[in-house]
Design an enzyme around this catalytic site. Sequence first.
Site, PDB file in Angstrom:
ATOM      1  N   PHE A 130       0.823  -1.367  -0.148  1.00  0.00           N
ATOM      2  CA  PHE A 130       0.094   0.033  -0.026  1.00  0.00           C
ATOM      3  C   PHE A 130       0.759   1.211   0.025  1.00  0.00           C
ATOM      4  CE2 PHE A 130      -2.904   3.280   1.848  1.00  0.00           C
ATOM      5  CZ  PHE A 130      -4.091   3.062   1.239  1.00  0.00           C
ATOM      6  N   TYR A 224     -10.728   1.065  10.643  1.00  0.00           N
ATOM      7  CA  TYR A 224     -12.054   1.098  10.123  1.00  0.00           C
ATOM      8  C   TYR A 224     -12.205   0.058   8.898  1.00  0.00           C
ATOM      9  CZ  TYR A 224      -8.521   3.585   7.019  1.00  0.00           C
ATOM     10  OH  TYR A 224      -7.091   3.937   6.503  1.00  0.00           O
TER      11      TYR A 224
END
Length: 425
Positions: A130, A224
């Site tokens: 990422f 999240y």
Amino acid sequence: MTTTLQDCRALDAQDPLRALRELFLLPEGTIYLDGNSLGVMPRSAPARVADVVTREWGVDLIQSWNKNGWFTMPGRVGDKIARLIGAAPGTVVATDSTSINLFKVLSAAINLSTADHPQRKRIVSERSNFPTDLYIAEALCKERGFELVLVEPDEIAAALTPEVAVLMLTHVNYRTGAMHDMPAVTAAAHAAGALMLWDLAHSAGAVPVDLTGAGADYAVGCGYKYLNGGPGAPAFVWVNPRHTDRFWQPLAGWWGHATPFAFTPDYQPAPGITRYQCGTQPMISLAALDCGVDTVLAAEALGGMAALRRKSLALTDLFISLVDERCQGHGIGLATPLDHAQRGSQVCLTKDDGAYAIVQALIARGVVGDYRAGDAGQHKDILRFGFTPLYIGFEDVWNAADHLRQVLETGEWRRAEFNTKHAVT
Ligand SMILES: *Cc1c(COP(=O)(O)O)cnc(C)c1O
């Protein structure tokens, strides 16, 4: 043997985790396959957040730091997350963002490695990690005179040379859903004299993780995604207790101080993981994260992460086989490994053209996945579907694959409205 809608309904009827879906407020008419980007809201979250706002903040005000346990919240939520990742109590804090926590642990890892092996000046990671992980590592390398070496997954072993201080990997790849063998890769890093840092953004709450068993050195992860903590929820950080007290991290704020309320002018790090805190934490967000983590812990009575994993693999297997059976002839490929040992909780499909538009057409039909752009080289455009076993059922998988079939067969994805890009993909 082909699978029918009736088969999928039967699988739902037999699913021991079926009741957990009731812990969430799923929007009507939506099949939500993006829990790997933003988890669904727990049913308990609105009342809990309202209570923190109206009673704890509104009435108890400053007393809440003691009376309502605000001050100890990062450690208490951290202890809950610890149960999901094979970490001991008192070794995890829920705090800051993944990017910021990565900066802390990578800095600490550089300090630790340099103390023992000053000649090691390299950090190795995966080119398809990422980007924020790579940006943080790149910035830190520049600042500390280190070199960031990026490789493909099959080149990691060869890259573990005597110059390497830290191997920094994301356990489950965000683009492909490919999962590393955590114990084996950690052992290889250690055999080469490097420290092992894992990013668990797509692992915590999604796949079983045993940081202690693997003997890893550092870990960070996201609140999240599969932990359902809400937009921008605090992330978490874990440090193997054998290292925690040897160094502190450079964001040496007062919440990491041994005696923050002594207000001394000099920094004395708190013992243990508390030193990985920086400043005052967002209590409203931590309360929402606490609700999210509780939804995953609710599975403990039903077999825990092992049961979630069984269902996750059954869901992803089903989606892969339905796409294979029912969406042929449209150039759809599979980027996610078929081997269970190498698969996270998502399925990523590839298509040479139209991947973005197909995802948009699916969203218009209520099937929410997302799109990740490829590059000019070996990475193709990706249609990404996350399967959160807490709230996704087998009939949902059937319907999602059927919508994909219809979008492809009708060519509706070619419509102009599905071919305009938004800022957030
Ligand atoms: C989602 C994700 C992040 C997110 O970082 P933020 O600081 O929350 O923006 C970082 N790393 C990986 C591997 C991720 O998947």
